[in-house]
Write a protein that holds these residues in place. Structure first.
Motif, PDB file in Angstrom:
ATOM      1  N   ARG A  64      15.869  21.113  -4.400  1.00  0.00           N
ATOM      2  CA  ARG A  64      14.887  22.083  -4.923  1.00  0.00           C
ATOM      3  C   ARG A  64      15.159  23.483  -4.363  1.00  0.00           C
ATOM      4  O   ARG A  64      14.672  24.469  -4.910  1.00  0.00           O
ATOM      5  N   ARG A 104      11.837  12.693   5.789  1.00  0.00           N
ATOM      6  CA  ARG A 104      11.700  13.567   4.610  1.00  0.00           C
ATOM      7  C   ARG A 104      12.679  13.115   3.539  1.00  0.00           C
ATOM      8  O   ARG A 104      13.665  12.449   3.830  1.00  0.00           O
ATOM      9  N   THR A 131      14.923  16.311  -4.042  1.00  0.00           N
ATOM     10  CA  THR A 131      14.346  16.522  -2.701  1.00  0.00           C
ATOM     11  C   THR A 131      14.363  18.017  -2.385  1.00  0.00           C
ATOM     12  O   THR A 131      14.887  18.814  -3.157  1.00  0.00           O
ATOM     13  N   GLU A 132      13.847  18.366  -1.209  1.00  0.00           N
ATOM     14  CA  GLU A 132      13.828  19.789  -0.816  1.00  0.00           C
ATOM     15  C   GLU A 132      15.232  20.382  -0.817  1.00  0.00           C
ATOM     16  O   GLU A 132      15.431  21.544  -1.149  1.00  0.00           O
TER      17      GLU A 132
END
Ligand code: NDP
Length: 241
Positions: free
Chosen positions: A186, A12, A182-183
């Motif tokens: 975010r 990821r 990225t997450e």
């Protein structure tokens, strides 16, 4: 012979971009992850890159996981220590759990992964260890005493180990990304991102995972053989070290 690269947290975010870029550069790639099976399965379906599940915070699991990767793909020539977490909180509210989880993953995880691979790299007289630190390990960040300490520790580890590896053909370098979309980032409230974080970045935007991946591809290459113990800082001009 094709070199083998192992990327922790490689399924990821920044790690996924690193895995894909290394595959594109011709390496055989193994992507490790901790628990998100769904993301890992999707990643393999999209990229053809094999994934391996264990926690970098667990030394014995690292030894077993690395042995599996090496049995299936060959000795690890390039190790990218990318896996990382945040457990943010102002220090007066930070719990021991928040401290330990981040240190165990972001700092001890780097030891746990590098230690079992180091001897093989020394024997083969070649290796690349690339540690993903952070701008917040360089400058410190309120609300991240745990994260900043771990990431600063990664830089010290890099500089010490670079001196030990140099004569054995092993380079050890750190990359200190600024804020990347990225997450992990975010997850920061949009108001905080737009009003407090992006205005601190002279380039005026978040970075892209691929911009970090390109630094990794360079550090992994033969062209980077004279670069060791260094810190590359792709951060949009946010901090000059
Ligand atoms: P993400 O949260 O998007 O992805 C994290 C990855 O690490 C996932 O693959 C996750 O696995 C894996 N991971 C987490 N804990 C473990 C563990 N204990 N063992 C193995 N794998 C683990 O993170 P980013 O891509 O944003 O960050 C990657 C690295 O870059 C981190 O080290 C981070 O600190 C650093 N960094 C990030 C910045 C940013 O702005 N995003 C800025 C500076 C540095 P799973 O999918 O199973 O959860």
């Amino acid at each position: 012979m094709t070199r083998t690269a192992l990327v922790t947290g490689g399924t990821r975010g920044i790690g996924a971009a690193i895995s894909v870029a290394l595959k594109g550069a011709g390496y055989t790639v193994a992507a490790n992850y901790a628990g998100n099976d769904e993301a890992a399965a999707k990643f393999t379906a999209e990229t053809g890159i094999k994934t391996y599940k264990w926690s970098v915070a667990d030394y014995d699991a690292c030894v077993a996981g690395i042995a599996k990767v090496e049995a299936e793909l060959g000795p690890v020539d390039i190790l990218v220590n990318n896996a990382g977490i945040t457990r943010d909180g102002m220090f007066h509210k930070m719990t021991r759990e928040q401290w330990s989880e981040v240190i165990d993953t972001n700092l001890s995880g780097v030891f746990n992964m590098t230690h079992p691979i180091w001897g093989g790299m020394r024997d083969r007289k070649f290796g690349r260890v690339i540690n993903i630190s952070s701008v917040n390990g360089q400058k410190g960040q309120a609300g991240q005493a745990n994260y900043s300490a771990a990431k600063a520790g990664d830089i010290g580890f890099t500089r010490a180990l670079a001196q030990e590896g140099a004569r054995a053909g092993i380079t050890v370098n750190a990359i200190c990304p600024g804020y990347i979309g990225t997450e992990m980032v975010r997850a920061i409230p949009e108001k905080v991102l737009n009003e407090r974080i992006i205005p601190q970045i002279p380039v005026g935007r978040l970075g892209e995972p691929e911009e970090i991946a390109r630094c990794v591809v360079f550090l992994a290459s033969d062209d980077a053989g004279f670069m060791t113990g260094s810190t590359i800082s792709p951060n949009g001009g946010q901090f000059f070290s």
